[in-house]
Write a protein that holds these residues in place. Structure first.
Motif, PDB file in Angstrom:
ATOM      1  N   SER A  80     -13.722  -9.742   1.190  1.00 45.47           N
ATOM      2  CA  SER A  80     -12.566  -8.883   0.992  1.00 45.47           C
ATOM      3  C   SER A  80     -12.893  -7.399   1.052  1.00 45.47           C
ATOM      4  O   SER A  80     -14.049  -6.992   1.007  1.00 45.47           O
ATOM      5  CB  SER A  80     -11.933  -9.201  -0.362  1.00 45.47           C
ATOM      6  N   PHE A  81     -11.828  -6.610   1.120  1.00 42.83           N
ATOM      7  CA  PHE A  81     -11.926  -5.160   1.112  1.00 42.83           C
ATOM      8  C   PHE A  81     -11.685  -4.674  -0.309  1.00 42.83           C
ATOM      9  O   PHE A  81     -10.711  -5.078  -0.941  1.00 42.83           O
ATOM     10  CB  PHE A  81     -10.881  -4.553   2.056  1.00 42.83           C
ATOM     11  N   THR A  82     -12.574  -3.824  -0.800  1.00 46.42           N
ATOM     12  CA  THR A  82     -12.429  -3.285  -2.145  1.00 46.42           C
ATOM     13  C   THR A  82     -12.570  -1.770  -2.123  1.00 46.42           C
ATOM     14  O   THR A  82     -13.250  -1.205  -1.276  1.00 46.42           O
ATOM     15  CB  THR A  82     -13.471  -3.881  -3.114  1.00 46.42           C
ATOM     16  N   LEU A  83     -11.906  -1.129  -3.079  1.00 48.41           N
ATOM     17  CA  LEU A  83     -12.003   0.317  -3.266  1.00 48.41           C
ATOM     18  C   LEU A  83     -12.877   0.581  -4.482  1.00 48.41           C
ATOM     19  O   LEU A  83     -12.778  -0.114  -5.497  1.00 48.41           O
ATOM     20  CB  LEU A  83     -10.618   0.931  -3.501  1.00 48.41           C
ATOM     21  N   HIS A  84     -13.718   1.582  -4.377  1.00 48.43           N
ATOM     22  CA  HIS A  84     -14.631   1.944  -5.461  1.00 48.43           C
ATOM     23  C   HIS A  84     -14.485   3.429  -5.763  1.00 48.43           C
ATOM     24  O   HIS A  84     -14.407   4.240  -4.836  1.00 48.43           O
ATOM     25  CB  HIS A  84     -16.081   1.663  -5.046  1.00 48.43           C
ATOM     26  N   ARG A  85     -14.462   3.772  -7.040  1.00 49.65           N
ATOM     27  CA  ARG A  85     -14.466   5.179  -7.427  1.00 49.65           C
ATOM     28  C   ARG A  85     -15.820   5.769  -7.067  1.00 49.65           C
ATOM     29  O   ARG A  85     -16.855   5.148  -7.273  1.00 49.65           O
ATOM     30  CB  ARG A  85     -14.215   5.308  -8.922  1.00 49.65           C
ATOM     31  N   ASP A  86     -15.816   6.952  -6.522  1.00 50.95           N
ATOM     32  CA  ASP A  86     -17.053   7.586  -6.073  1.00 50.95           C
ATOM     33  C   ASP A  86     -17.193   8.968  -6.716  1.00 50.95           C
ATOM     34  O   ASP A  86     -16.747   9.969  -6.173  1.00 50.95           O
ATOM     35  CB  ASP A  86     -17.050   7.697  -4.540  1.00 50.95           C
ATOM     36  N   ASP A 106      -9.102  -4.281  -5.750  1.00 52.83           N
ATOM     37  CA  ASP A 106      -8.748  -4.811  -4.439  1.00 52.83           C
ATOM     38  C   ASP A 106      -8.052  -3.734  -3.624  1.00 52.83           C
ATOM     39  O   ASP A 106      -7.150  -3.058  -4.108  1.00 52.83           O
ATOM     40  CB  ASP A 106      -7.828  -6.027  -4.576  1.00 52.83           C
ATOM     41  N   ALA A 107      -8.473  -3.577  -2.380  1.00 52.26           N
ATOM     42  CA  ALA A 107      -7.865  -2.570  -1.504  1.00 52.26           C
ATOM     43  C   ALA A 107      -6.507  -3.044  -0.997  1.00 52.26           C
ATOM     44  O   ALA A 107      -5.610  -2.241  -0.771  1.00 52.26           O
ATOM     45  CB  ALA A 107      -8.786  -2.267  -0.332  1.00 52.26           C
ATOM     46  N   ILE A 108      -6.347  -4.352  -0.820  1.00 56.42           N
ATOM     47  CA  ILE A 108      -5.109  -4.912  -0.284  1.00 56.42           C
ATOM     48  C   ILE A 108      -4.373  -5.601  -1.426  1.00 56.42           C
ATOM     49  O   ILE A 108      -4.851  -6.598  -1.969  1.00 56.42           O
ATOM     50  CB  ILE A 108      -5.401  -5.888   0.869  1.00 56.42           C
ATOM     51  N   ILE A 133      -3.437   1.271   1.938  1.00 54.05           N
ATOM     52  CA  ILE A 133      -4.482   1.134   0.917  1.00 54.05           C
ATOM     53  C   ILE A 133      -4.634   2.468   0.193  1.00 54.05           C
ATOM     54  O   ILE A 133      -4.326   3.517   0.744  1.00 54.05           O
ATOM     55  CB  ILE A 133      -5.840   0.690   1.509  1.00 54.05           C
ATOM     56  N   GLY A 134      -5.108   2.416  -1.030  1.00 52.91           N
ATOM     57  CA  GLY A 134      -5.347   3.641  -1.780  1.00 52.91           C
ATOM     58  C   GLY A 134      -4.064   4.274  -2.277  1.00 52.91           C
ATOM     59  O   GLY A 134      -2.991   3.674  -2.265  1.00 52.91           O
ATOM     60  N   GLU A 135      -4.180   5.529  -2.703  1.00 46.33           N
ATOM     61  CA  GLU A 135      -3.062   6.236  -3.317  1.00 46.33           C
ATOM     62  C   GLU A 135      -2.560   7.406  -2.480  1.00 46.33           C
ATOM     63  O   GLU A 135      -1.553   8.012  -2.819  1.00 46.33           O
ATOM     64  CB  GLU A 135      -3.498   6.752  -4.695  1.00 46.33           C
ATOM     65  N   LYS A 166     -13.336   8.191  -3.287  1.00 39.22           N
ATOM     66  CA  LYS A 166     -13.258   6.734  -3.252  1.00 39.22           C
ATOM     67  C   LYS A 166     -14.037   6.244  -2.051  1.00 39.22           C
ATOM     68  O   LYS A 166     -14.169   6.941  -1.050  1.00 39.22           O
ATOM     69  CB  LYS A 166     -11.814   6.242  -3.163  1.00 39.22           C
ATOM     70  N   ALA A 167     -14.529   5.023  -2.152  1.00 42.25           N
ATOM     71  CA  ALA A 167     -15.251   4.380  -1.057  1.00 42.25           C
ATOM     72  C   ALA A 167     -14.566   3.046  -0.755  1.00 42.25           C
ATOM     73  O   ALA A 167     -14.137   2.355  -1.678  1.00 42.25           O
ATOM     74  CB  ALA A 167     -16.710   4.152  -1.433  1.00 42.25           C
ATOM     75  N   LEU A 168     -14.486   2.685   0.519  1.00 42.93           N
ATOM     76  CA  LEU A 168     -13.943   1.406   0.948  1.00 42.93           C
ATOM     77  C   LEU A 168     -15.096   0.512   1.335  1.00 42.93           C
ATOM     78  O   LEU A 168     -15.991   0.941   2.063  1.00 42.93           O
ATOM     79  CB  LEU A 168     -12.995   1.594   2.137  1.00 42.93           C
ATOM     80  N   ARG A 169     -15.074  -0.726   0.864  1.00 43.64           N
ATOM     81  CA  ARG A 169     -16.186  -1.645   1.133  1.00 43.64           C
ATOM     82  C   ARG A 169     -15.639  -3.005   1.553  1.00 43.64           C
ATOM     83  O   ARG A 169     -14.659  -3.492   0.978  1.00 43.64           O
ATOM     84  CB  ARG A 169     -17.027  -1.796  -0.137  1.00 43.64           C
TER      85      ARG A 169
END
Length: 171
Positions: A80-86, A106-108, A133-135, A166-169
């Motif tokens: 899956s695609f996830t968002l991470h605080r950076d 979760d990004a989605i 995705i994201g804000e 933020k980072a997308l993974r």
């Protein structure tokens, strides 16, 4: 020869080698003897007789198997695609702290429909519409593809990134 999005794909078989897909711009269509077509594409799965992948309602890989043997994906996870605080402790421009892996979301967050873009003897492909995705209005387009006789699922992402810190993974 199979035409997808304006590009011609074909598959050749050479003595001692397996069938190999390649892109061609030749206008002449050679007569090829391809292996029996085992390519399949539905909005929720892709297969080529070797690799079979199924996708969840969020357009992410739910299960994948090679030659009928499932690869291990946790029952509670998908690929899956996830968002991470950076917010790194030092060097904001390039430093990523290892603990961001566990601080994820979760990004989605809403269901995604995958559309069959190609389903021919050489290539099977699914693609999503742009996913929010994201804000800050970032979008993601996911493209999954399988080529005839290959042992891997290709994942291509087109990202319009507008997020800060933020980072997308894809994991």
């Amino acid at each position: 020869i199979q035409v997808v999005c304006g590009r011609a794909y074909s598959c050749i078989k050479m003595q001692g080698l397996t069938a190999t897909p390649f892109i061609t711009n030749h206008s002449k269509r050679p007569k090829l003897s391809l292996p029996r077509n085992s390519m399949t594409a539905t909005p929720t799965s892709l297969g080529n007789g070797i690799v079979h992948a199924e996708f969840d309602p969020y357009g992410q890989v739910k299960t994948i198997s090679i030659r009928g043997k499932p690869l291990l994906i946790s029952k509670h996870d998908t690929a899956s695609f996830t968002l991470h605080r950076d917010h790194p402790e030092a060097f904001d421009a390039w430093d990523m702290d290892h603990h961001i892996v566990w601080m994820k979301q979760d990004a989605i967050s809403s269901p995604v429909s995958l559309q069959v873009i190609a389903n021919g003897p050489v290539l099977a492909m699914l693609q999503s519409m742009p996913i929010s995705i994201g804000e800050n209005g970032s979008t993601l387009v996911i493209q999954y593809s399988l080529h005839s006789q290959q042992h891997c699922l290709s994942v291509k992402c087109i990202v319009d990134w507008k997020e800060c810190h933020k980072a997308l993974r894809f994991q």
